[in-house]
Design a protein around this motif. Structure first.
Motif, PDB file in Angstrom:
ATOM      1  N   VAL A   1      -0.141   2.662  -1.747  1.00  0.00           N
ATOM      2  CA  VAL A   1      -0.956   3.438  -0.801  1.00  0.00           C
ATOM      3  C   VAL A   1      -0.509   4.894  -0.794  1.00  0.00           C
ATOM      4  CG1 VAL A   1      -1.555   3.750   1.623  1.00  0.00           C
ATOM      5  CG2 VAL A   1      -1.512   1.462   0.660  1.00  0.00           C
ATOM      6  N   LEU A   2       0.803   5.113  -0.754  1.00  0.00           N
ATOM      7  CA  LEU A   2       1.320   6.487  -0.707  1.00  0.00           C
ATOM      8  C   LEU A   2       1.033   7.229  -2.006  1.00  0.00           C
ATOM      9  CD1 LEU A   2       4.720   5.954   1.140  1.00  0.00           C
ATOM     10  CD2 LEU A   2       2.581   6.858   2.054  1.00  0.00           C
ATOM     11  N   ASP A   3       1.008   6.515  -3.112  1.00  0.00           N
ATOM     12  CA  ASP A   3       0.661   7.157  -4.384  1.00  0.00           C
ATOM     13  C   ASP A   3      -0.793   7.644  -4.345  1.00  0.00           C
ATOM     14  OD1 ASP A   3       1.126   7.849  -7.174  1.00  0.00           O
ATOM     15  OD2 ASP A   3      -0.242   6.203  -7.642  1.00  0.00           O
ATOM     16  N   TYR A   4      -1.708   6.788  -3.846  1.00  0.00           N
ATOM     17  CA  TYR A   4      -3.093   7.222  -3.653  1.00  0.00           C
ATOM     18  C   TYR A   4      -3.147   8.425  -2.711  1.00  0.00           C
ATOM     19  CZ  TYR A   4      -5.613   3.323  -5.882  1.00  0.00           C
ATOM     20  OH  TYR A   4      -6.171   2.449  -6.783  1.00  0.00           O
ATOM     21  N   ARG A   5      -2.359   8.361  -1.648  1.00  0.00           N
ATOM     22  CA  ARG A   5      -2.397   9.404  -0.620  1.00  0.00           C
ATOM     23  C   ARG A   5      -1.931  10.754  -1.168  1.00  0.00           C
ATOM     24  NH1 ARG A   5      -4.983  11.432   3.547  1.00  0.00           N
ATOM     25  NH2 ARG A   5      -3.640  12.439   5.063  1.00  0.00           N
TER      26      ARG A   5
ATOM     27  N   LEU B   1      14.376  -9.074   7.295  1.00  0.00           N
ATOM     28  CA  LEU B   1      13.221  -9.915   6.984  1.00  0.00           C
ATOM     29  C   LEU B   1      12.970 -10.001   5.488  1.00  0.00           C
ATOM     30  CD1 LEU B   1      10.679  -8.903   9.776  1.00  0.00           C
ATOM     31  CD2 LEU B   1      12.072 -10.959   9.652  1.00  0.00           C
ATOM     32  N   HIS B   2      13.098  -8.879   4.789  1.00  0.00           N
ATOM     33  CA  HIS B   2      12.867  -8.899   3.345  1.00  0.00           C
ATOM     34  C   HIS B   2      13.979  -9.652   2.624  1.00  0.00           C
ATOM     35  CE1 HIS B   2       9.708  -5.454   2.882  1.00  0.00           C
ATOM     36  NE2 HIS B   2       9.319  -6.432   3.676  1.00  0.00           N
ATOM     37  N   ASP B   3      15.201  -9.543   3.154  1.00  0.00           N
ATOM     38  CA  ASP B   3      16.292 -10.314   2.560  1.00  0.00           C
ATOM     39  C   ASP B   3      15.993 -11.800   2.643  1.00  0.00           C
ATOM     40  OD1 ASP B   3      17.682  -8.018   2.001  1.00  0.00           O
ATOM     41  OD2 ASP B   3      18.772  -8.016   3.901  1.00  0.00           O
ATOM     42  N   LEU B   4      15.370 -12.228   3.725  1.00  0.00           N
ATOM     43  CA  LEU B   4      15.024 -13.638   3.892  1.00  0.00           C
ATOM     44  C   LEU B   4      13.802 -14.007   3.053  1.00  0.00           C
ATOM     45  CD1 LEU B   4      15.057 -16.419   5.363  1.00  0.00           C
ATOM     46  CD2 LEU B   4      13.653 -15.338   7.141  1.00  0.00           C
ATOM     47  N   ARG B   5      12.709 -13.270   3.246  1.00  0.00           N
ATOM     48  CA  ARG B   5      11.436 -13.685   2.658  1.00  0.00           C
ATOM     49  C   ARG B   5      11.397 -13.541   1.147  1.00  0.00           C
ATOM     50  NH1 ARG B   5       7.931 -10.436   7.275  1.00  0.00           N
ATOM     51  NH2 ARG B   5       8.403 -11.869   9.012  1.00  0.00           N
TER      52      ARG B   5
ATOM     53  N   TYR C   1       5.761 -12.965   1.239  1.00  0.00           N
ATOM     54  CA  TYR C   1       6.398 -12.652  -0.038  1.00  0.00           C
ATOM     55  C   TYR C   1       7.230 -11.366  -0.003  1.00  0.00           C
ATOM     56  CZ  TYR C   1       4.401 -16.341  -2.924  1.00  0.00           C
ATOM     57  OH  TYR C   1       4.106 -17.548  -3.495  1.00  0.00           O
ATOM     58  N   ALA C   2       7.304 -10.688   1.179  1.00  0.00           N
ATOM     59  CA  ALA C   2       8.062  -9.434   1.319  1.00  0.00           C
ATOM     60  C   ALA C   2       7.567  -8.387   0.323  1.00  0.00           C
ATOM     61  CB  ALA C   2       9.560  -9.689   1.139  1.00  0.00           C
ATOM     62  N   TRP C   3       6.257  -8.276   0.204  1.00  0.00           N
ATOM     63  CA  TRP C   3       5.661  -7.324  -0.733  1.00  0.00           C
ATOM     64  C   TRP C   3       5.176  -6.046  -0.042  1.00  0.00           C
ATOM     65  CZ3 TRP C   3       2.068 -10.490  -4.550  1.00  0.00           C
ATOM     66  CH2 TRP C   3       2.886 -11.226  -5.423  1.00  0.00           C
ATOM     67  N   GLU C   4       5.479  -5.862   1.235  1.00  0.00           N
ATOM     68  CA  GLU C   4       4.957  -4.687   1.954  1.00  0.00           C
ATOM     69  C   GLU C   4       5.360  -3.382   1.278  1.00  0.00           C
ATOM     70  OE1 GLU C   4       6.138  -7.391   5.563  1.00  0.00           O
ATOM     71  OE2 GLU C   4       6.770  -7.129   3.473  1.00  0.00           O
ATOM     72  N   LYS C   5       6.622  -3.317   0.821  1.00  0.00           N
ATOM     73  CA  LYS C   5       7.115  -2.055   0.254  1.00  0.00           C
ATOM     74  C   LYS C   5       6.359  -1.693  -1.018  1.00  0.00           C
ATOM     75  CE  LYS C   5      10.157   1.237   0.785  1.00  0.00           C
ATOM     76  NZ  LYS C   5      10.133   2.090   1.992  1.00  0.00           N
TER      77      LYS C   5
ATOM     78  N   LEU D   1       1.865   8.777   7.120  1.00  0.00           N
ATOM     79  CA  LEU D   1       3.060   8.008   6.780  1.00  0.00           C
ATOM     80  C   LEU D   1       3.565   7.237   7.991  1.00  0.00           C
ATOM     81  CD1 LEU D   1       5.229   7.301   4.704  1.00  0.00           C
ATOM     82  CD2 LEU D   1       6.464   9.363   5.389  1.00  0.00           C
ATOM     83  N   ASP D   2       3.593   7.892   9.142  1.00  0.00           N
ATOM     84  CA  ASP D   2       4.023   7.202  10.373  1.00  0.00           C
ATOM     85  C   ASP D   2       3.095   6.032  10.692  1.00  0.00           C
ATOM     86  OD1 ASP D   2       6.049   9.011  10.579  1.00  0.00           O
ATOM     87  OD2 ASP D   2       5.096  10.243  12.121  1.00  0.00           O
ATOM     88  N   LEU D   3       1.787   6.264  10.555  1.00  0.00           N
ATOM     89  CA  LEU D   3       0.821   5.199  10.836  1.00  0.00           C
ATOM     90  C   LEU D   3       1.043   4.013   9.905  1.00  0.00           C
ATOM     91  CD1 LEU D   3      -1.800   4.115  12.173  1.00  0.00           C
ATOM     92  CD2 LEU D   3      -3.075   5.374  10.432  1.00  0.00           C
ATOM     93  N   LEU D   4       1.216   4.294   8.612  1.00  0.00           N
ATOM     94  CA  LEU D   4       1.400   3.223   7.636  1.00  0.00           C
ATOM     95  C   LEU D   4       2.670   2.432   7.928  1.00  0.00           C
ATOM     96  CD1 LEU D   4       0.297   1.932   5.040  1.00  0.00           C
ATOM     97  CD2 LEU D   4       1.628   3.595   3.738  1.00  0.00           C
ATOM     98  N   ASN D   5       3.752   3.153   8.230  1.00  0.00           N
ATOM     99  CA  ASN D   5       5.018   2.470   8.546  1.00  0.00           C
ATOM    100  C   ASN D   5       4.877   1.621   9.805  1.00  0.00           C
ATOM    101  OD1 ASN D   5       6.723   3.264   6.444  1.00  0.00           O
ATOM    102  ND2 ASN D   5       7.060   5.262   7.363  1.00  0.00           N
TER     103      ASN D   5
END
Length: 1473
Positions: free
Chosen positions: A495-499, A1305-1309, A485-489, A992-996
Motif C-alpha cells: 500500500v505504501l509503495d502505491y502511495r 502477535l506476529h511472533d505467534l501467528r 497469517y501475520a501478513w499485515e506488514k 500512514l497514521d490511518l493505515l497503521n
C-alpha cells in the motif's frame, strides 16, 4: 401635448437648449412630451409583447387551480381602480390594466403563485412614474396658485401602482402541502426567488440548532428520480435499440460463426463504444437542454452588465477630472455603477443556480441509468467491469458531468469575453492593446502545456490511487486471513509503495498547478505592463491618465476571469468527454437476452401444478446437454469441482449466453446461490424479500429451514438487523436464511445451488426432509438441487452427472448404479454421506448491540457465478468474488458520527502541526511580502496616473514603467507551491497514521465497522487532504490578503469610508456565521446520505442474479430512487446556500462600491483622479473577494472534517503489539507443537455469554485432535483464541511452554498455521499469494503446489507462478482457491496446524486427496481439525466434543463411540455406525 415650445420641447430634438435642460444643467429634467409618451407607454409595450408568450407558458405548465385569495382580490381591485383613472384623454390607459387583470386571473387558474411578468411591469411603471412625480412635486412647490386636484389624482395613481408592486412581492399561499415539508421555492415570490430569500428560513434554523434530516425540504416534483429517469429513458432507450438493430444488420447477412462475422461484430462494438458518449450527451441535452439554455441567457445578460461597469467607471473618472461638472452627475454615475453591479450579481447567481440544478438532475439521471443497467447486464460484460468501476461511474464520473454543466459555457463565452475586453482596451489604448493580446497568446500555450502534463500526471496518479484503493479493499475484505497469517506488514508495504508513487505524481502535478495559478494571478499585471509599456514607448506624447489606467485595469480584471476559467473549462470538458465515453460504453454493454430462457406461466387455474405438462424445465445446451425435467420432480446434479453444475443453473436462470439449443422454464423461479447473499436489512425482510407477511406460512418456512432456534438466540429475533457480510450470522445461518427466502416465495421452480454445504449434518438432514425432500414443503414443486451430499441422491427422481460441462449420465439412483459408470465410481469412492462445513460459532450471534443495529449501508459478501461458453463447446465456469461495499454510511461506534457542531479547532492545529512550522512561517511571510508588493505597485500606478502632463508628455515615463514592472514582478512568489508541498507532507503522515491504526485494530473493530467506511477514509477523505484542503487554503489566504489590500487602498483614498467598512464588516461576520454553521451541517448530511447510494449499488451488483431470479428488479429500482432522492434533499439546499451567501455578500460589496464612489464625489475638490480610480476599481473587486473568502473558508471547514475522520481511528482500541522487543523467541519455536490450555475462557465482548469457558486441556506434540460439536458449540472460537484473534478473557494458552499472551502477535501467528473455512486470495501473482515475503525458493513453492494437487493446473497456465490472480481470485474456482490455501500451509509447514473445515468447497474425491496430503505432509505436526465430516477425523488420536463452550467429551474416536454419548449420536446421524 408634444408640440415644440420654448418650455416643452421633445427630448430627441437636437437643439442645444434641450440638452441644456436634460444634461448640461445643475437641475436636470425630462421634457413633458417624453414624460407623457415614452415613460407612460414603455411598461405597456413591455406587457403587450410579453403577454402572448407568458400565456403560452401558462397554458403548457398547469400547476393546479388556486382558490380566490385576499391577495388575488386586492390585485384585481387595484387593477380596476387604476383602469378607472383617466390620466389623458388621448391615451387609452384602460387596455394595460385590463390585460393585468386578465393575467392575474389566468395565473390563478393555471396555478402560478407569483408572476415575474407583472412584477417587472409594475417595477417599470413605478420607475417611469418617478420622473413625473418629481416634476409634480416641484411644480406643486413652485406654482402655489395652481389647483391641486390634478396632483392629488396623480399621487393617488402612483400610490396604487406602488401598492401593486408591493403586492407582487408576495406569493399566493398553497392551499395544502402535497408533500411534508415542501420546498419553499415552489411557493416563493419572484423577488424572493431572485434574491434567494426563500432560503433564509433554513439558514436561521441551522444557525439556531444543528440541522437534522427532518429539517430538510422534500424534493420538488421535477427533481425527483421518478420524473427525471422516466424522461431520460424515453430518450435513451429508443437510441440504444436503434443502434443495436444497426449493429445486427451487417452480421445477419454473413454466415454465423465465420471469421468475417466476428470481425464485423468487433468493429461495430468498437464504433458503438466511440459513439456511445455522444449519444448519451444528446439524450441528456434533449432532457435538460431548455432549462440549461435559459441559464445561459442569464449569463449573457450578466456579461452585458459586467462590461457596462468599466464604461461607467470611465465616466466617473472623467467627472472627477472635469472641474465644472455638476455634482449630480457624480452621484448618478455612482448610483448607476451600484445598480449595474447588483444586476450583474443577480443574473450571475441565477445562472449558477440553474446550472447546479441541471447538474443535480444529470446526476440523478445518470445514476438511474447505470443502476438499471446493472440489473440487466450480461455475464460477459459484467466481467469487464468490477464493482469499484461501477461505483466510480456513479461517483467520480457523475461529478465530472456536474462540473461540466457548470463550466461548459465558459468554453464559448470566455473567448467572447476576452475579445470584448481587448476591443474596449483598444478603444482606450489603441494598437497598444495588441500587446495585451500577445501576452494572452503567450500565456495560453504555457497553460495548455501545463494542462496537458497535469492530465498525464493525473492519469498516473489515479492509476496508483486505483491500485491502492483496490488493494485496500482486498485487505479489508481479507483482514481476518491477513491476521491469521501475520501478513499485515507485507501488504502495508505494498500500500505504501502505491502511495509513494501516487504522491510523487501528485507533487509534480501540484507544482505545475501552482505555476499555472501564478501565471494567471499575475496575468493582469503582465497584460497591463505590456500594454502600458508599448503605449508610452510608441509615442512620448501618449499619456497615462487615471481614466486610461484604471478603466484598463478594470477591463484587465474582467479579463482575468475568462483567462482563468477557460483552461479549467476545457479541462473539465475533456474530463467530461472521457466520463461520457465511459458511461456510454457501460450503458451500451450487452444485456441479458430474454431469449436465453423461454419463460411461460403455468397452466391456467393451477397453483401447484401436478400435470407433467405444467411447470417443466427443459434444457438443450451446446451438443452434449439435453434434459427434460417434469413438474414436481426432484433433480439432483452431481459432479466434481468445475464440472459445470452451477453453470447449468445459471443457464436455466438466463444468466449465460445461449449459443444454440433452447431452454424453457414454465412458472416462477426461486434461486438459492451457492454462497448466501444477505441484504443489509432485518432477518424478516431478508426472508420475505418484498412479499406480504403471511404469518402461518412464515412460521412454517422458518421451522422447515431450521431457523426457529436461531430466532431465540438473535437479540431481536427476526427483527435483528443483519449487518455487513452477515457479521451477526454464522455461515450456516446465512445459508438457511437464503433458503427460507426462496421457500417463502412459493415459486414453481426451485434452483438450489448446494444449499446444504454450509450446515451441520443433522441440520442438513432436517432441511432436506422438511423442505427439499419428497415429504418437504416443496414436494409438489420442481426442484433442481446441486449437491455434494450423496446420502440424498436415493430420494431424487432424476440425477444428472456432469463432467467438464457435459451431462454424461442421466437417470435414477439405482439406474445409474447399475450402469457401473462415473456415478457408480463416485459413490464407491466417497462413502461419506454428505459434506457440511462448519458454521461459525453461535456466539457470533448477537454481536450487534442496539447501537450497532443503527448501522445502515452494510452488505454481506457474496460469491456470484458467471459463465460463458468457450473452447470446444463446453461449459467453463468462472467464479467471481465481488468485493464488499466501497462507500458506506458512518453510523458506527468507531466511525465519524454526524457532527452537531462546527469543526474543532484541534483539527486545524493537528493539520498544521503535521505540516510543521518550517513550512508555515515562510508561507505567511511570502503572502505578506507578496501583498505588500501588490499594494505598492497599485499605489505606484495611481501616482503615475496623477503625474502632471508637461508639454504634452509625462516626465520620466520610462523610469515609472521600470518601477511598475519591478513591483509587479515582486508579487509573483511561490506561495502556492509552498502550500502544495506542505499539504503533501501532511497527507503522507495522515495516511500512514490511518493505515497503521487500521491494521493494528482487532477483528472486533472490523466486525463492527463497515468496510465501506474504512475504504471511504482511504479514498475520499485522503483525496480531500491531498488536494481539497491545500487548494482551499491557497484560495482563502490569497483572498484574505487581497481584501486587506483593498480596505487599505479605500481608506487611503477616503478615510471616512471607515464609517461604512466597520458596519459592513460586522454584517459580513454575521452573514458568514449563519452560512458556515448551516453549510457544514448540510455537507455532513449530504455526505452521510450519499453512502447508502453506493452501498445499495454494491448490494445490487453482488446480488443481481438473485434479484433477477426472483423478479424483484422494480422494487430495487424504487429503493435506489428513494436513496438518490434522499441524498438530493440535502445536496439541493447545500448549493442554494452558496447562492444565498453570494447574493448577500455581493450586495455588501456593492454597498462598498457605492460608498467609495459617493465619498469620492463628495471629496472631489481634494481627491485626485488617480487615487479615486484606484479606490473605486479595487472596491469593484470586493464582491468577488468576499464571496471567495467565505466559499474557500467553508471548503476548508468542510474538508478539514477529513482530518477529523482520518484521525478518529487513533483513539479506537488496538490489538497487542506485533512484536515484543524485550521478548526473544528461538528461531525454531515451536519445535514440538505441544499445546496446553489452563482454565481458558473467551468472550466476544464483555457482558456477552462465554464463547469458551473454563477449558483445561493438554495436547501432546504430533497429536492429531479433532474438534466437533453442534452449531454454536465454540469450536471456531477456540481456534480464534489460539491465534489471539480473540484475546483470552481468563486463563492462558501455552505452546511449547511459552505463554502466547506474552509474545508479539506476529511472533505467534507466523509460527503457527491455519487453513480457514473461506479461501481468500488477493490480486497479484500466484507466487505473491503463496509467499508475499519471498521467504521461500521456487522449488519450495512448486513442491507445495504438487502436494496441494495444483502443480498440473499451474504448469498449464501461461505465466505459471507469475499468473495474475484477479480481484478476490475471481479467475479461479472456489475449489482451486481452497487448494491454494492448503499450499500456503504446506509452504509454511509449522509445527501447529489448525484446519477450520478446510474442505468446504471441494467435492468428496478432492477431500480425500487433501486429507491424505495432510496426514502425510503434517505427520510431524500437531493438527487441530474443526470438522463436520466425521470420517476425516476417525483415525485421529483424540476427538474433543464441545457444547456451549465446554468440553463435554474427549477421548479417541473408538472410545467416544463406545461411550455412546454425543459423538456416538453424531456418527450415527452421519451413517458411520
Amino acid at each position: 401635448p408634444c408640440e415644440p415650445s420654448p418650455r416643452r420641447s421633445p427630448l430627441w430634438s437636437h437643439r442645444g437648449q434641450d440638452w441644456n435642460r436634460t444634461w448640461y444643467t445643475p437641475n436636470p429634467d425630462l421634457t413633458q412630451c417624453f414624460q407623457n409618451t415614452v415613460l407612460v407607454w414603455a411598461p405597456c409595450v413591455y406587457l403587450w409583447i410579453c403577454a402572448p408568450f407568458y400565456f403560452l407558458y401558462l397554458y403548457c405548465n398547469d400547476r393546479g387551480y388556486i382558490q380566490l385569495s385576499n391577495l388575488c382580490w386586492a390585485k384585481m381591485v387595484l387593477g380596476l381602480i387604476l383602469a378607472s383613472f383617466d390620466q389623458d384623454p388621448n391615451l387609452c390607459s384602460d387596455a394595460p390594466q385590463v390585460l393585468v387583470i386578465c393575467t392575474v386571473h389566468v395565473e390563478r387558474v393555471r396555478g402560478c403563485r407569483s408572476s415575474p411578468v407583472l412584477f417587472i411591469f409594475w417595477l417599470l411603471a413605478v420607475l417611469c412614474s418617478l420622473v413625473p412625480l418629481r416634476a409634480k412635486v416641484r411644480l406643486a412647490v413652485d406654482e402655489v396658485s395652481e389647483t391641486g386636484v390634478r396632483y392629488v389624482a396623480f399621487f393617488s395613481y402612483f400610490s396604487v401602482q406602488l401598492a401593486q408592486l408591493l403586492l407582487c412581492c408576495f406569493a399566493e399561499q398553497p392551499s395544502s402541502a402535497a408533500k411534508p415539508n415542501p420546498c419553499p421555492v415552489q411557493d416563493a415570490s419572484f423577488l424572493s426567488k431572485i434574491l434567494f430569500w426563500w432560503f433564509s428560513g433554513l439558514v436561521v434554523k441551522g444557525y439556531r440548532k444543528p440541522l437534522q434530516v427532518e429539517d430538510l425540504w422534500s424534493l420538488r416534483e421535477e427533481d425527483t428520480s421518478k420524473r427525471i429517469i422516466s424522461s431520460v429513458e424515453e430518450e435513451w432507450c429508443p437510441r440504444v435499440v436503434s443502434h443495436a438493430s444497426q449493429e445486427r444488420a451487417p452480421c445477419e447477412s454473413l454466415p454465423p460463426g465465420s471469421k468475417l462475422a466476428e470481425q464485423t461484430l468487433l468493429l461495430w462494438k468498437l464504433k458503438k463504444e466511440q459513439s456511445s458518449g455522444v449519444r448519451l450527451l444528446r439524450t441528456l441535452g434533449r432532457s435538460f437542454g431548455p432549462y440549461f439554455l435559459l441559464g445561459s441567457l442569464c449569463l449573457v445578460v450578466h456579461d452585458a452588465f459586467m462590461f457596462s461597469i468599466p464604461q461607467v467607471l470611465s465616466l466617473l473618472l472623467g467627472f472627477m477630472r472635469d472641474e465644472d461638472a455638476p455634482l449630480w452627475k457624480g452621484y448618478f454615475y455612482a448610483s448607476l455603477m451600484f445598480l449595474l453591479s447588483c444586476l450583474q450579481s443577480l443574473f450571475n447567481h441565477q445562472y449558477m443556480y440553474m446550472c447546479f440544478t441541471v447538474g443535480m438532475r444529470v446526476k440523478t439521471a445518470v445514476m438511474g441509468l447505470v443502476y438499471r443497467k446493472t440489473l440487466v447486464i450480461n455475464s460477459a460484460a459484467r466481467r469487464t467491469c468490477t464493482v469499484g468501476e461501477i461505483v466510480n461511474l456513479v461517483s467520480a464520473d457523475t461529478q465530472k458531468l456536474m462540473d461540466f454543466v457548470v463550466y461548459f459555457n465558459a468554453v464559448w463565452m470566455a473567448p467572447i469575453e476576452i475579445a470584448l475586453c481587448l476591443f474596449f482596451l483598444w478603444q482606450h489604448l489603441g494598437p497598444s492593446a495588441l500587446a495585451g493580446i500577445a501576452t494572452v497568446i503567450l500565456i495560453f500555450p504555457l497553460n495548455g502545456f501545463i494542462a496537458k502534463k497535469r492530465s498525464k500526471l493525473q492519469e498516473i496518479q489515479m492509476k496508483y490511487m486505483d491500485g491502492r484503493i483496490k488493494l485496500m479493499n482486498e485487505i479489508l475484505n481479507g483482514i481476518k486471513f491477513l491476521k491469521f497469517y501475520a501478513w499485515e506488514k507485507a501488504f502495508q508495504n505494498q500500500v505504501l509503495d502505491y502511495r509513494e508513487k501516487e504522491l510523487k505524481a501528485l507533487k509534480k502535478s501540484q507544482i505545475l498547478y501552482s505555476i499555472s495559478i501564478a501565471s494567471f494571478s499575475s496575468s493582469s499585471f503582465l497584460v497591463a505592463f505590456a500594454m502600458f509599456g508599448v503605449y508610452i514607448l510608441m509615442d512620448h506624447k501618449n499619456v497615462l491618465d487615471a481614466q486610461k489606467v484604471f478603466v484598463s485595469m478594470a477591463l484587465i480584471n474582467i479579463l482575468k476571469t475568462p483567462l482563468s476559467q477557460l483552461p479549467f473549462a476545457m479541462s473539465t470538458t475533456m474530463q467530461a468527454a472521457v466520463s461520457l465515453k465511459r458511461l456510454g460504453k457501460f450503458l451500451c454493454q450487452d444485456e441479458l437476452k430474454a431469449s436465453n430462457v423461454d419463460k411461460g406461466p403455468p397452466s391456467p387455474g393451477t397453483v401447484e401444478p401436478k400435470s407433467p405438462q405444467d411447470n417443466v424445465v427443459s434444457l438443450h445446451i451446446v451438443i452434449r446437454i439435453g434434459v427434460r425435467v417434469p413438474s414436481g420432480s426432484l433433480v439432483a446434479v452431481v459432479g466434481h469441482v468445475g464440472s459445470g453444475k452451477s453453470s447449468l443453473l445459471s443457464a436455466m436462470l438466463g444468466e449465460m449466453e445461449k449459443r444454440s439449443g433452447q431452454i424453457s422454464v414454465k412458472g416462477s423461479v426461486a434461486y438459492v446461490p451457492q454462497q448466501a447473499w444477505i441484504q443489509n436489512a432485518s432477518l424478516r425482510d431478508n426472508i420475505m424479500f418484498g412479499q406480504d407477511r403471511k404469518e402461518s406460512w412464515y412460521k412454517q418456512v422458518v421451522e422447515a429451514c431450521a431457523l426457529t432456534p436461531d430466532l431465540k438466540i438473535l437479540p431481536a429475533g427476526d427483527e435483528t438487523e443483519i449487518g455487513e457480510k452477515g457479521l451477526n450470522l454464522s455461515g450456516g445461518q446465512k445459508q438457511r436464511v437464503s433458503l427460507a427466502r426462496a421457500v417463502y416465495r412459493k415459486a414453481d421452480v426451485y434452483l438450489l445451488d448446494d444449499p446444504l454445504s454450509a450446515v451441520d449434518t443433522h441440520v442438513g438432514q432436517h432441511i432436506f426432509d422438511k423442505v427439499v425432500g419428497p415429504k418437504g414443503v416443496l414436494k409438489d414443486k420442481t426442484r433442481i438441487l446441486v449437491t455434494h451430499g450423496l446420502s440424498f441422491l436415493p430420494q431424487a427422481d432424476l440425477i444428472l452427472v456432469m463432467v467438464d460441462g457435459e451431462i454424461t449420465e442421466i437417470g435414477s439412483y439405482m439406474d445409474l448404479l447399475g450402469q457401473q459408470g462415473a456415478f457408480a465410481d463416485l459413490i464407491l469412492q466417497n462413502m461419506d454421506p454428505m459434506s457440511d462445513p462448519d458454521d461459525d460459532p453461535v456466539e457470533d450471534l448477537g454481536r450487534l448491540t442496539k447501537a450497532d443495529r443503527a448501522h445502515t449501508g452494510r452488505v454481506g459478501q457474496l460469491v456470484m457465478r458467471k459463465f460463458s461458453f468457450v473452447g470446444r463447446k463446453k461449459l467453463d465456469s468462472l467464479i467471481l468474488q465481488i468485493p464488499s461495499s466501497t462507500v458506506t454510511m458512518s453510523f458506527c461506534p468507531y466511525c465519524i458520527f454526524l457532527g452537531l457542531s462546527q469543526v474543532k479547532l484541534e483539527m486545524y492545529v493537528e493539520y498544521f502541526q503535521t505540516i510543521g512550522l518550517r513550512f508555515i512561517l515562510p508561507i505567511i511571510f511570502l503572502y505578506v511580502f507578496q501583498q505588500a508588493a501588490s499594494l505598492s505597485y497599485n499605489y505606484w500606478l495611481s501616482l503615475w496616473a496623477d503625474d502632471p502632463v508637461v508639454n504634452g508628455t509625462q516626465i520620466d515615463a520610462d523610469l515609472k514603467l521600470g518601477v511598475f514592472g519591478a513591483l509587479g514582478v515582486a508579487q509573483v512568489f511561490g506561495t502556492t507551491v509552498a502550500i502544495s508541498l506542505g499539504g503533501i507532507i501532511a497527507s503522507r503522515h495522515l495516511h500512514l497514521d490511518l493505515l497503521n491504526n487500521v491494521l493494528h485494530s482487532p477483528m472486533s473493530f472490523f466486525e463492527c465497522t463497515p468496510s465501506g467506511n474504512l475504504l471511504n477514509r482511504f479514498s475520499k477523505e485522503i483525496d480531500a487532504i491531498d488536494c481539497m484542503i491545500p487548494d482551499g487554503l491557497k484560495m482563502m489566504l490569497s483572498y484574505l490578503f487581497k481584501l486587506l489590500e483593498v480596505c487599505i487602498i479605500v481608506l487611503m483614498a477616503t478615510p471616512f469610508a471607515m464609517v461604512v467598512i466597520l458596519p459592513l464588516t460586522i454584517l459580513y461576520a454575521f452573514i458568514q456565521s449563519f452560512y458556515v454553521a448551516t453549510s457544514c451541517q448540510l455537507r455532513r448530511l449530504e455526505s452521510v446520505s450519499r453512502s447508502p447510494i453506493y452501498t445499495h449499488f454494491n448490494e445490487t451488483v453482488q446480488g443481481a442474479s438473485v434479484i433477477r431470479a426472483f423478479g424483484e428488479q422494480p422494487r430495487f429500482i424504487l429503493e435506489a430512487n428513494s436513496r438518490v432522492d434522499h441524498n438530493q434533499t440535502s445536496y439541493f439546499p447545500r448549493f442554494v446556500a452558496t447562492r444565498w451567501l453570494a447574493v448577500n455578500l455581493e450586495f455588501l460589496g456593492n454597498i462598498l462600491v457605492l460608498a467609495a464612489s459617493v465619498l469620492s464625489v463628495m471629496g472631489k475638490d481634494t481627491l485626485s483622479p488617480g487615487i479615486v480610480g484606484l479606490a473605486v476599481s479595487h472596491s469593484l473587486q470586493v464582491t468577488g473577494i468576499l464571496s471567495w473568502i467565505v466559499r474557500s473558508w467553508t471548503d476548508v471547514e468542510n474538508n478539514i472534517v477529513s482530518v477529523e475522520r482520518v484521525k478518529e481511528y487513533a483513539d479506537t482500541p488496538k490489538e497487542a503489539p506485533w512484536a515484543m522487543e524485550d521478548v526473544s523467541l528461538p528461531a525454531s519455536w515451536p519445535h514440538t507443537g505441544a499445546i496446553e490450555l489452563q482454565e481458558y475462557g473467551l468472550q466476544y465482548r464483555k457482558g456477552l455469554e462465554w464463547a469458551v469457558k473454563d477449558i483445561s486441556l493438554c495436547i501432546q506434540e504430533r497429536e492429531k485432535v479433532g474438534i466437533v460439536g453442534r452449531t454454536g458449540a465454540g469450536k471456531s472460537s477456540l481456534a480464534l483464541g489460539i491465534f489471539r484473534i480473540l484475546e483470552a478473557a481468563k486463563g492462558d494458552i501455552f505452546i511449547d511452554g511459552v505463554n502466547i499472551a506474552e509474545i508479539g502477535l506476529h511472533d505467534l501467528r507466523s509460527r503457527i498455521t491455519i487453513i480457514p473455512q473461506d479461501p481468500v486470495l488477493f490480486s497479484g501473482t500466484l507466487r505473491m499469494n503463496l509467499d508475499p515475503f519471498n521467504s521461500y525458493s521456487d522449488d519450495d513453492v512448486w513442491s507445495a503446489l504438487e502436494f496441494a494437487h495444483l502443480k498440473d493446473f499451474v504448469s498449464g497456465l501461461p505465466e505459471k507462478l507469475n499468473y495474475e490472480c484477479s480481484e478476490g481470485g475471481e479467475n479461479l474456482s472456489l475449489g482451486q482457491r481452497q487448494l491454494l490455501c492448503l499450499a500456503r500451509a504446506l509452504l509454511r509447514k509449522t509445527k501447529v496446524l489448525v484446519l477450520d473445515e478446510a474442505t468446504a468447497a471441494v467435492d468428496l474425491e478432492m477431500d480425500n486427496l487433501i486429507q491424505t496430503t495432510i496426514r502425510s505432509q503434517f505427520e510431524g505436526c500437531t493438527v487441530l481439525t474443526i470438522a463436520h465430516r466425521l470420517n476425516t477425523i476417525m483415525d485421529y488420536t483424540r476427538v474433543i466434543v464441545m457444547d456451549k463452550g465446554h468440553i463435554v467429551e474427549i477421548d479417541s474416536p473408538s472410545g467416544l463411540i463406545a461411550q455412546r454419548g454425543q459423538f456416538y449420536s453424531m456418527c450415527r446421524e452421519a451413517g458411520l455406525v
